[in-house]
Design a protein around this motif. Structure first.
Motif, PDB file in Angstrom:
ATOM      1  N   SER A   4       0.843  -1.191   0.000  1.00  0.00           N
ATOM      2  CA  SER A   4       0.000   0.000   0.000  1.00  0.00           C
ATOM      3  C   SER A   4       0.881   1.244   0.000  1.00  0.00           C
ATOM      4  CB  SER A   4      -0.887   0.009   1.236  1.00  0.00           C
ATOM      5  OG  SER A   4      -0.347   0.869   2.193  1.00  0.00           O
ATOM      6  N   ARG A   5       0.336   2.332  -0.497  1.00  0.00           N
ATOM      7  CA  ARG A   5       1.119   3.536  -0.648  1.00  0.00           C
ATOM      8  C   ARG A   5       1.445   4.189   0.699  1.00  0.00           C
ATOM      9  NH1 ARG A   5       1.608   6.401  -4.610  1.00  0.00           N
ATOM     10  NH2 ARG A   5      -0.082   5.451  -5.763  1.00  0.00           N
ATOM     11  N   ARG A   6       0.652   3.899   1.719  1.00  0.00           N
ATOM     12  CA  ARG A   6       0.613   4.794   2.863  1.00  0.00           C
ATOM     13  C   ARG A   6       1.993   5.232   3.376  1.00  0.00           C
ATOM     14  NH1 ARG A   6       0.327   6.133   7.717  1.00  0.00           N
ATOM     15  NH2 ARG A   6      -1.108   7.794   8.263  1.00  0.00           N
ATOM     16  N   ARG A   7       2.701   4.338   4.042  1.00  0.00           N
ATOM     17  CA  ARG A   7       3.945   4.800   4.634  1.00  0.00           C
ATOM     18  C   ARG A   7       5.059   4.905   3.589  1.00  0.00           C
ATOM     19  NH1 ARG A   7       3.722   8.014   8.666  1.00  0.00           N
ATOM     20  NH2 ARG A   7       5.951   7.971   8.405  1.00  0.00           N
ATOM     21  N   PHE A   8       4.979   4.073   2.556  1.00  0.00           N
ATOM     22  CA  PHE A   8       6.033   4.126   1.548  1.00  0.00           C
ATOM     23  C   PHE A   8       6.099   5.517   0.944  1.00  0.00           C
ATOM     24  CE2 PHE A   8       8.850   2.324  -1.553  1.00  0.00           C
ATOM     25  CZ  PHE A   8       8.691   3.152  -2.630  1.00  0.00           C
ATOM     26  N   LEU A   9       4.914   6.026   0.631  1.00  0.00           N
ATOM     27  CA  LEU A   9       4.906   7.317  -0.019  1.00  0.00           C
ATOM     28  C   LEU A   9       5.054   8.454   0.961  1.00  0.00           C
ATOM     29  CD1 LEU A   9       2.466   6.784  -2.933  1.00  0.00           C
ATOM     30  CD2 LEU A   9       4.936   6.760  -2.897  1.00  0.00           C
ATOM     31  N   THR A  10       4.691   8.194   2.190  1.00  0.00           N
ATOM     32  CA  THR A  10       4.980   9.209   3.201  1.00  0.00           C
ATOM     33  C   THR A  10       6.471   9.450   3.190  1.00  0.00           C
ATOM     34  OG1 THR A  10       3.161   8.485   4.535  1.00  0.00           O
ATOM     35  CG2 THR A  10       4.874   9.691   5.675  1.00  0.00           C
ATOM     36  N   ALA A  11       7.151   8.325   2.975  1.00  0.00           N
ATOM     37  CA  ALA A  11       8.599   8.430   3.003  1.00  0.00           C
ATOM     38  C   ALA A  11       9.156   8.865   1.660  1.00  0.00           C
ATOM     39  CB  ALA A  11       9.180   7.085   3.406  1.00  0.00           C
ATOM     40  N   SER A  12       8.536   8.444   0.590  1.00  0.00           N
ATOM     41  CA  SER A  12       9.134   8.726  -0.718  1.00  0.00           C
ATOM     42  C   SER A  12       8.943  10.196  -1.131  1.00  0.00           C
ATOM     43  CB  SER A  12       8.487   7.848  -1.768  1.00  0.00           C
ATOM     44  OG  SER A  12       7.278   8.373  -2.147  1.00  0.00           O
ATOM     45  N   ALA A  13       9.873   9.737  -1.824  1.00  0.00           N
ATOM     46  CA  ALA A  13       9.784  11.012  -2.391  1.00  0.00           C
ATOM     47  C   ALA A  13       8.315  11.472  -2.889  1.00  0.00           C
ATOM     48  CB  ALA A  13      10.664  11.077  -3.578  1.00  0.00           C
ATOM     49  N   ALA A 178      13.422   9.647   0.885  1.00  0.00           N
ATOM     50  CA  ALA A 178      12.437  10.674   1.246  1.00  0.00           C
ATOM     51  C   ALA A 178      13.051  12.069   1.274  1.00  0.00           C
ATOM     52  CB  ALA A 178      11.838  10.355   2.615  1.00  0.00           C
ATOM     53  N   SER A 179      14.285  12.180   1.773  1.00  0.00           N
ATOM     54  CA  SER A 179      14.834  13.511   2.048  1.00  0.00           C
ATOM     55  C   SER A 179      16.211  13.747   1.468  1.00  0.00           C
ATOM     56  CB  SER A 179      14.934  13.731   3.569  1.00  0.00           C
ATOM     57  OG  SER A 179      13.732  13.391   4.208  1.00  0.00           O
ATOM     58  N   GLY A 180      16.740  12.796   0.738  1.00  0.00           N
ATOM     59  CA  GLY A 180      18.071  12.965   0.159  1.00  0.00           C
ATOM     60  C   GLY A 180      19.188  12.885   1.199  1.00  0.00           C
ATOM     61  N   THR A 181      18.841  12.494   2.433  1.00  0.00           N
ATOM     62  CA  THR A 181      19.821  12.540   3.526  1.00  0.00           C
ATOM     63  C   THR A 181      19.729  11.268   4.368  1.00  0.00           C
ATOM     64  OG1 THR A 181      19.711  14.946   3.571  1.00  0.00           O
ATOM     65  CG2 THR A 181      20.489  13.902   5.570  1.00  0.00           C
ATOM     66  N   LEU A 383      23.126  23.242  -6.181  1.00  0.00           N
ATOM     67  CA  LEU A 383      24.113  22.590  -5.306  1.00  0.00           C
ATOM     68  C   LEU A 383      23.527  21.512  -4.393  1.00  0.00           C
ATOM     69  CD1 LEU A 383      26.227  25.771  -4.311  1.00  0.00           C
ATOM     70  CD2 LEU A 383      26.881  23.976  -5.928  1.00  0.00           C
ATOM     71  N   GLY A 384      22.516  20.789  -4.834  1.00  0.00           N
ATOM     72  CA  GLY A 384      21.979  19.687  -4.041  1.00  0.00           C
ATOM     73  C   GLY A 384      20.529  19.416  -4.379  1.00  0.00           C
ATOM     74  N   ALA A 385      19.840  18.729  -3.464  1.00  0.00           N
ATOM     75  CA  ALA A 385      18.457  18.306  -3.777  1.00  0.00           C
ATOM     76  C   ALA A 385      17.419  19.064  -2.956  1.00  0.00           C
ATOM     77  CB  ALA A 385      18.319  16.807  -3.562  1.00  0.00           C
ATOM     78  N   MET A 386      17.278  18.717  -1.674  1.00  0.00           N
ATOM     79  CA  MET A 386      16.287  19.404  -0.833  1.00  0.00           C
ATOM     80  C   MET A 386      16.861  19.575   0.572  1.00  0.00           C
ATOM     81  SD  MET A 386      15.606  16.037  -1.464  1.00  0.00           S
ATOM     82  CE  MET A 386      14.243  15.656  -2.510  1.00  0.00           C
ATOM     83  N   SER A 387      16.409  20.605   1.290  1.00  0.00           N
ATOM     84  CA  SER A 387      17.016  20.920   2.581  1.00  0.00           C
ATOM     85  C   SER A 387      16.683  19.845   3.603  1.00  0.00           C
ATOM     86  CB  SER A 387      16.525  22.270   3.090  1.00  0.00           C
ATOM     87  OG  SER A 387      15.167  22.192   3.447  1.00  0.00           O
TER      88      SER A 387
END
Ligand SMILES: Cc1cc2nc3c(=O)[nH]c(=O)nc-3n(C[C@H](O)[C@H](O)[C@H](O)COP(=O)(O)OP(=O)(O)OC[C@H]3O[C@@H](n4cnc5c(N)ncnc54)[C@H](O)[C@@H]3O)c2cc1C
Length: 481
Positions: A4-13, A178-181, A383-387
């Protein structure tokens, strides 16, 4: 089985009706405007549209050759539009960018439900997927709980110790993807403040195309890096190689990494408080390897998202058969993604093929027709992706966005909830514009545009004289007004 999308997409991008003066896509340098907006990403476009709608003179100055910032669609190279940066809009029903799409002829399409998990050369079984989802929910809850604690900690420190064989997958999904970090560098407080990002949608013509269309009516100068911002009250304005533009306020929307790089000088210097905030909200790393195949050698469905049960950080996420075409993308992120992208295009392509080969068989490499990679960390204007907020740095988002006299800093990093997203950037641009507009006060209507009032006959006759184009005191063309 797909999960299911729920937590996966919460996390994804309401700017369909722009005033007529603002209908040029690019412009020469005016001497003076009410507000200069530095950067034509989502934040800059939102700010400028707000200012134009309020009837004020604005100029957007953009360093790159096109607007959009971290939203850019390559419509030429592949069989489908290739979003090189942001691809999904979260919660489209309430997302301000998604809601304007139709007005500029862009179709918002829901992302398909469910994602696939691969374990080596086979798909995860139902029981394995359920096990993974339960572990993911447990990990997310632990981070949320840590975010409510008195002392902010790294997300990695908040994770339960018994994630078992799913540990590395969860590290990837909640952190780099999710956050590039990596989770060890992410604030649990910041993560827990982010609202659910459960429902996703894309733009059929590309998210970059949508942003470019929203920017199209604005007075915009591209390929013009701002080198200095003066914000001392008397001489406020920006300097570029093409000249100087005076303004009553400046809205700055560059990324935190650009802000910290020293590429833009400030007179007076930026306060240490803001510079420190930018430093603690540095950009993570996310890059994309695009591969167009002959046919469908992976045997996946249209727009299918896939992750693997990984054994370490050397992993990725696949978005397959985009819009029903044979274009697939492989996302690499976090510390591993940063190291890989630093090695260059060839290393990135080699990893993507090796990774896909491991999951689908090495024969797939023979079916590659065309490829491309993104290198966001090397893009001098981003100079990168997202803060990402380092542990303890969540309050820095508010600090960074604090007004500094007539200089207002906006951009995704200043969003306290939708940081790292197009929506957060858009909201922050509108917020900065509202502050600037409040300070500028109400617009004085030009004489010629005042609604005709009941007047004595003699005066009405005078109005029938041929109209002169309105001019400003400085002689600036009227469409800047
Ligand atoms: C690979 C990737 C995937 C992503 N996926 C998603 C996603 O699916 N969904 C989502 O919501 N978000 C996603 N994001 C994040 C999203 O793209 C950003 O949060 C958002 O676009 C940032 O907008 P912004 O206006 O704050 O900054 P930017 O888009 O960086 O805009 C700043 C602008 O300033 C310009 N500039 C820099 N220096 C100067 C200068 N000296 N003078 C003038 N102009 C200058 C830059 O060229 C740029 O156009 C992704 C980002 C990346 C990189």
């Amino acid at each position: 089985m797909t999960m299911s999308r729920r937590r996966f997409l919460t996390a994804s991008a309401g700017l369909t009706l722009l005033p007529a003066f603002a209908t040029r896509a690019s412009a020469a340098l005016p001497r003076e405007v009410d507000v200069v907006v530095v950067g034509a990403g989502a934040a800059g476009i939102a700010a400028a549209r707000r200012i134009v709608a309020a009837g004020r003179k604005v100029l957007v100055v953009e360093a790159a050759a096109r607007p959009g910032g971290r939203c850019v669609t390559d419509t030429d190279s592949f069989a489908a539009p290739f979003d090189r940066g942001a691809r999904f809009l979260y919660n489209p029903d309430t997302n301000p960018v998604a809601r304007q799409a139709r007005s500029v002829g862009i179709d918002i399409v829901p992302a398909p439900p469910g994602q696939r998990i691969r374990i080596g050369r086979r798909n995860a079984r139902a029981r394995e997927t359920e096990d993974y989802l339960a572990t993911l929910v447990r990990a997310s809850r632990a981070i949320d709980e840590a975010g409510r604690g008195k002392v902010d900690v790294a997300c990695a420190a908040a994770l339960p110790k018994d994630l078992g064989e799913w540990g590395p997958t969860i590290d990837f999904v909640l952190g780099p993807y999710a956050s590039g970090t990596d989770l060890k560098d992410l604030s649990a407080l910041d993560e827990s403040r982010a609202p659910d990002r459960n429902v996703l949608a894309g733009a059929r013509q590309g998210l970059g195309t949508l942003l470019a269309r929203l920017a199209a009516p604005l007075p915009l100068l591209t390929s013009t890096p701002v080198s200095r911002i003066v914000w001392n009250g008397r001489d406020t304005g920006v300097e570029t190689a093409a000249g100087r533009v005076a303004a009553k306020a400046v809205i700055l929307t560059v990324s935190t990494n650009v802000l910290g790089s020293g590429a833009i000088k400030f007179s007076p210097e930026l306060p240490k408080r803001q510079l420190d905030a930018a430093g603690k909200l540095g950009l993570g790393s996310t890059d994309r390897i695009a591969l167009q195949f002959k046919g469908n050698p992976l045997g996946l469905s249209r727009d299918e998202l896939l992750i693997e049960q990984s054994s370490g950080p050397r992993t990725a996420a696949l978005y397959a058969n985009i819009a029903g075409s044979s274009l697939c993308t492989v996302d690499v992120a976090g510390g591993f993604g940063r190291e890989l992208s630093a090695q260059g295009d060839a290393a990135m392509q080699a990893f993507a093929l090796e990774w896909l080969g491991k999951l689908f068989g090495s024969e797939i490499t023979k079916a590659v027709e065309r490829q491309a990679v993104t290198r966001w960390n090397a893009n001098p204007y981003v100079l990168g992706a997202m803060s990402a907020a380092a542990p303890g740095a969540q309050p820095m988002r508010k600090v960074l966005g604090e007004p500094l006299g007539n200089l207002l800093i906006a951009g995704e990093a200043t969003s306290e909830d939708f940081w790292g997203t197009v929506q957060g950037a858009w909201d922050s641009g509108e917020r900065a514009a509202d502050i600037a507009l409040k300070r500028l006060g109400p617009v004085k209507e030009p004489e010629a545009e005042k609604p005709a009032r009941k007047q004595p006959k003699q005066r009405r006759e005078r109005k029938r004289q041929p109209e002169r184009p309105p001019a400003t005191a400085s002689g600036t063309p009227s469409w800047w007004r």
